[in-house]
Design a protein around this motif. Structure first.
Motif, short mmCIF file in Angstrom:
data_model
loop_
_atom_site.label_atom_id
_atom_site.label_comp_id
_atom_site.label_asym_id
_atom_site.label_seq_id
_atom_site.Cartn_x
_atom_site.Cartn_y
_atom_site.Cartn_z
N GLN B 31 1.06 -1.56 -0.08
CA GLN B 31 -0.09 -0.08 0.01
C GLN B 31 0.55 1.03 -0.09
O GLN B 31 -0.06 2.13 -1.02
N SER B 32 2.06 1.87 0.26
CA SER B 32 3.07 2.27 1.14
C SER B 32 4.36 2.44 0.48
O SER B 32 4.50 1.01 0.37
N ASN B 91 5.47 -0.98 3.03
CA ASN B 91 4.69 -1.63 3.46
C ASN B 91 3.53 -2.34 3.47
O ASN B 91 2.82 -2.19 2.36
N ASN B 94 -0.12 -6.33 5.66
CA ASN B 94 -0.19 -5.89 7.49
C ASN B 94 0.29 -5.48 8.02
O ASN B 94 0.48 -5.29 8.98
N ASN B 95 0.85 -3.91 7.33
CA ASN B 95 1.15 -2.87 8.33
C ASN B 95 2.42 -3.31 8.72
O ASN B 95 2.94 -2.61 9.01
#
Lengths: 113, 109
Positions: B31-32, B91, B94-95
């Motif tokens: 995501q990031s 990232n 699952n962070n």
């Protein structure tokens, strides 16, 4: 603010000894992490805690245990140290949102003889 | 296959040069994305986040290509103080932040 405080800065152990690395953050962050870094390598995730009361394995969890004692503190324990665990260990924290940056402690240089 | 892979380096460039680092990631659900800088024996520090549209911060430009799962960092007009190791960070879903092995840059007079 102190940010992320990690202790000790240096430690020498004999094979088979145990020790706990301490980490505390004062930024009210939800997520905390333990990484190890070996010469010429990037950081490898050992364990992380997405929130108080939860912990999950990372890439290299074998030989380690963790405790998220409360929101501020996340400790890493070596029950029976091995020479392969000689490394630099970093604790980090963030708010837990996807685009939030990590704040790191200054690292622990651990040597296992 | 490693989750995050970077150019092995090292890169040795003269002051004023333009240098580019590449990074690929394997988790398409990521995501990031970030670039961190690490000086010798110090903790990593955030250099810049990487946004889908690309972003610039002074002499530094970051690009993201989601289709190719590829991130880049461009440094223009290199300074001696840019000498460091640059870490690509992704990232996952699952962070949990995953780091590349890093690319070492040395800028010489």
């Amino acid at each position: 603010n102190a940010g992320v405080t990690q202790t000790p800065k240096f430690q020498v152990l004999k094979t088979g000894q145990s020790m706990t690395l301490q980490c505390a953050q004062d930024m009210n962050h939800n997520s905390m992490y333990w990484y190890r870094q070996d010469p010429g390598m990037g950081l490898r995730l050992i364990y992380y805690s997405a929130s108080e009361g939860t912990t999950d394995k990372g890439e290299v969890p074998n030989g380690y245990n963790v405790s998220r004692l409360n929101k501020r503190e996340f400790s890493l324990r070596l029950e029976s140290a091995a020479p392969s665990q000689t490394s630099v260990y970093f604790c980090a924290s963030d708010t837990g949102t996807a685009d939030e940056k990590l704040f790191f402690g200054s690292g622990t240089q651990l040597s296992v003889l | 296959r490693k989750e995050v892979e970077q150019d092995p380096g090292p890169f040795n460039v003269p002051e004023g040069a333009t240098v580019a680092f590449n990074c690929t990631y394997s988790n398409s659900a990521s995501q990031s994305f970030f670039w961190y800088r690490q000086d010798c024996r110090k903790e990593p520090k955030l250099l810049m986040s990487v946004y889908s549209s690309g972003n610039e911060d002074g002499r530094f430009t970051a690009q993201l290509n989601r289709a190719s799962q590829y991130i880049s960092l461009l440094i223009r007009d290199s300074k001696l103080s840019d000498s460091a190791t640059y870490l690509c960070v992704v990232n996952g879903n699952n962070n949990d932040m995953r780091f590349g092995a890093g690319t070492r840059l040395t800028v010489k007079p």
